[in-house]
Structures are given as structure tokens and as C-alpha cells.
Design a protein around this motif. Structure first.
Motif, PDB file in Angstrom:
ATOM      1  N   GLY A 113      34.130 -14.194  10.596  1.00  0.00           N
ATOM      2  CA  GLY A 113      35.027 -15.149  11.241  1.00  0.00           C
ATOM      3  C   GLY A 113      36.426 -15.093  10.670  1.00  0.00           C
ATOM      4  O   GLY A 113      37.420 -15.134  11.407  1.00  0.00           O
TER       5      GLY A 113
ATOM      6  N   LEU B 225      32.003 -22.889  16.087  1.00  0.00           N
ATOM      7  CA  LEU B 225      32.756 -21.826  15.426  1.00  0.00           C
ATOM      8  C   LEU B 225      33.769 -21.151  16.347  1.00  0.00           C
ATOM      9  O   LEU B 225      34.829 -20.704  15.876  1.00  0.00           O
ATOM     10  CB  LEU B 225      31.786 -20.774  14.876  1.00  0.00           C
ATOM     11  CG  LEU B 225      30.980 -21.185  13.637  1.00  0.00           C
ATOM     12  CD1 LEU B 225      29.864 -20.178  13.367  1.00  0.00           C
ATOM     13  CD2 LEU B 225      31.899 -21.294  12.421  1.00  0.00           C
TER      14      LEU B 225
ATOM     15  N   THR C  84      24.225 -16.067  12.629  1.00  0.00           N
ATOM     16  CA  THR C  84      24.187 -17.521  12.803  1.00  0.00           C
ATOM     17  C   THR C  84      22.755 -18.013  12.937  1.00  0.00           C
ATOM     18  O   THR C  84      22.361 -19.008  12.310  1.00  0.00           O
ATOM     19  CB  THR C  84      24.995 -17.933  14.045  1.00  0.00           C
ATOM     20  OG1 THR C  84      26.359 -17.529  13.889  1.00  0.00           O
ATOM     21  CG2 THR C  84      24.945 -19.441  14.253  1.00  0.00           C
TER      22      THR C  84
END
Length: 235
Positions: free
Chosen positions: A48, A129, A211
Motif C-alpha cells: 500500500g 484501504l 488481506t
């Protein structure tokens, strides 16, 4: 006597977790999956940060394939669309309902709860996210990291694999292989579909897979803790 009669006439609890099934997180896998969950969470965070605000495929993405509208032709495109449907609202709901129904028919209440909670938490995490990372594909409005479709299908596969490992009484090695194989198969299938349909970059898919690995073991542990707590209160 009145108090004793009242206790005898009190109706039994509507739900008894321990009467249906045992823990959804096998004891042989708790420590190992705890490590995997932490490493996966770090992987999601690292990717990320690396691709925050990007709108083009990165170097790692180009190692695989840069997604385009015609990345695959027929009949593989139909297969990709069918797989993608399992992550769409209608397909995901149908798949989850089918698995939950099977768990309830077998009186595996904890299992049914894990399927719902694990899938929901995985999807919710990706939805949270995406705006934080801000990575896009095909325009500003198409947030892509991490892949919710990949996270959802991997989460369901992990939940089912954990249940199978527990019910079959597998040892640590066999249970680990089963869980890993299920996660890899589901993640690879949905990941391929997402890249083939030009919906995600390969690293988006990897982020969605990580995730699921991060949240499902934690969800399983939480389900067991809540169930055990409720059972203790009834005793």
C-alpha cells in the motif's frame, strides 16, 4: 423448593455453541497462522505504501502482464467472467449463503459464523484501504488496491479449509498444506480473472490475497473466544 422448581422449568438455551461443533481455529495451526497473519498484514501495508497514489502498473506488475481490455480471448474470457461473478455482490452472496446453509445443516454454528465474519471483514478491509492508498486503474474513479474480489474468495477458501482441517483432525503439517493449498488456489483463480479482465494489477491481487490471510485467522480466533465465553456463561 420454589427456586428449585423455577430452575427445573427454565427453558434450555436456544443456542449451545459446544453442542454443534468445536473450535474453528485448530490448535495445531494457531501459532503458525498467527505468524502468517502478521506477515500478511505487513505485506498489505508495504504494498500500500509502495503504490499509494499510483495510476500505472509498477515494475512487478510488468513482470506478469499489463492488464488490457483484451488480455485474454475466448473461451478463457468466459471462464474469467464466471470466476469474477463469484466476487460480485450477487455471486458472492449466493456462494456465502450456500456454504453457510451447509454448515447449519451439519450443525456447525461456529463455522457458519466464521464464513460470514471472515468474508465480511476481508471485504470491509479492502473497502477501507482503497481510498487510503488511492491507487487507480483506468481513471481516477477506479480504486484498485487491494482487490476485494480476491480477498473475498480467498477468505471463504481459508474458512472452509480451516473447518476441514479441524473436522478431519489433521496434524500440523497436513493442516498447513491444506490451508495453504486452498488459499493459493482461490487467490490464484480470482487473481487471474481480475488481471485477465483488466480490473486489477497483479500487485492489487497480491494485496487482496494478503488481506484475507491477515484477517481470517484473527476472525477465527475471535469467533472461538466469543463462543467459548458464551458457553462459560451458560454453565
Amino acid at each position: 423448593m420454589a427456586a428449585q422448581r423455577s430452575d427445573e422449568e427454565a427453558p434450555p438455551p436456544l443456542v449451545r455453541w459446544s453442542a454443534f461443533d468445536g473450535p474453528v481455529l485448530p490448535s495445531a495451526l494457531r501459532a503458525w497462522l498467527g505468524v502468517v497473519s502478521v506477515l500478511a498484514a505487513l505485506g498489505v501495508l508495504a504494498l500500500g505504501v509502495l503504490y499509494a497514489g499510483h495510476s500505472e502498473p509498477g515494475r512487478v506488475d510488468r513482470w506478469f502482464v499489463e492488464p488490457t481490455a483484451d488480455s485474454v480471448g475466448q473461451p478463457w474470457r468466459r471462464a474469467a467472467l464466471a470466476t469474477d461473478f463469484l466476487g460480485e455482490p450477487a455471486g458472492a452472496a449466493a456462494l456465502a449463503v450456500a456454504i453457510v446453509a451447509g454448515c447449519l445443516l451439519l450443525r456447525w454454528l461456529r463455522a457458519a459464523v466464521l464464513v460470514v465474519v471472515g468474508g465480511a471483514v476481508a471485504v470491509a478491509a479492502t473497502m477501507l484501504l482503497k481510498p487510503l492508498v488511492g491507487r487507480t486503474i483506468h481513471g481516477e474513479g477506479n480504486l484498485s488496491y487491494p482487490s476485494g474480489h480476491t480477498a473475498f474468495l480467498t477468505a471463504l477458501a481459508l474458512a472452509v479449509a480451516l473447518l476441514a482441517a479441524g473436522r478431519l483432525g489433521l496434524g500440523r503439517v497436513a493442516a498447513t498444506l491444506l490451508v495453504l493449498a486452498a488459499a493459493l488456489a482461490a487467490g490464484a483463480a480470482m487473481g487471474w480473472a481480475q488481471v485477465a479482465l483488466s480490473a486489477h494489477y497483479p500487485t492489487d491481487v497480491l494485496g487482496g490475497w494478503c488481506t484475507a490471510l491477515a484477517v481470517v485467522p484473527a476472525s477465527a480466533w475471535l469467533v472461538d473466544r466469543v463462543a467459548d465465553s458464551l458457553e462459560d456463561k451458560r454453565r
